[in-house]
Design a protein around this motif. Structure first.
Motif: not given
Length: 122
Positions: A62, A35, A39
């Motif tokens: 992001e 995870y 990210k």
């Protein structure tokens, strides 16, 4: 005859206060690490740099996705058309460019609807 080079090239050395000299070891389970990698990849950072920014309470964002970037470019292109139509409206009147206005409004709505799902969680 030997000449000494003062400039060896490369990145300049960091000042002492800018050097990262302390290390913190953090352990993750496999799922958490995957995870974290996803990210970091979305943010365009390495896992270490992502963790550093998150730990320093910075906002880690992001990167803009290619689809979102294309939508932004499309909207920018339409802005040029809107400026040209505004000029035409001043010269020849609103009725002459009414259909173009309706077409551009439809194009803008379509682009916004295409971008919205890509950016809904922010």
């Amino acid at each position: 005859m030997t000449t000494e080079r003062n400039n060896k090239g490369g990145r300049p050395k960091l000042a002492d206060y800018q050097k990262r000299t302390k290390m913190v070891r953090v352990m993750f389970c496999e799922n958490d690490f995957i995870y974290l990698q996803s990210k970091a990849a979305k943010a365009g950072l390495s896992v270490g740099e992502y963790c550093h920014q998150a730990a320093m309470d910075n906002t880690v964002r992001e990167m803009v996705s290619p689809e979102l970037a294309k939508g932004i470019r499309d909207l920018s292109g339409i802005a040029n058309n809107v400026n040209q139509m505004a000029h035409q409206m001043h010269v020849i009147g609103l009725d002459a460019v009414k259909e173009e206005c309706i077409g551009i409004i439809a194009a803008i709505s379509e682009i916004i609807n295409r971008i919205k799902p890509l950016h809904h969680d922010r």
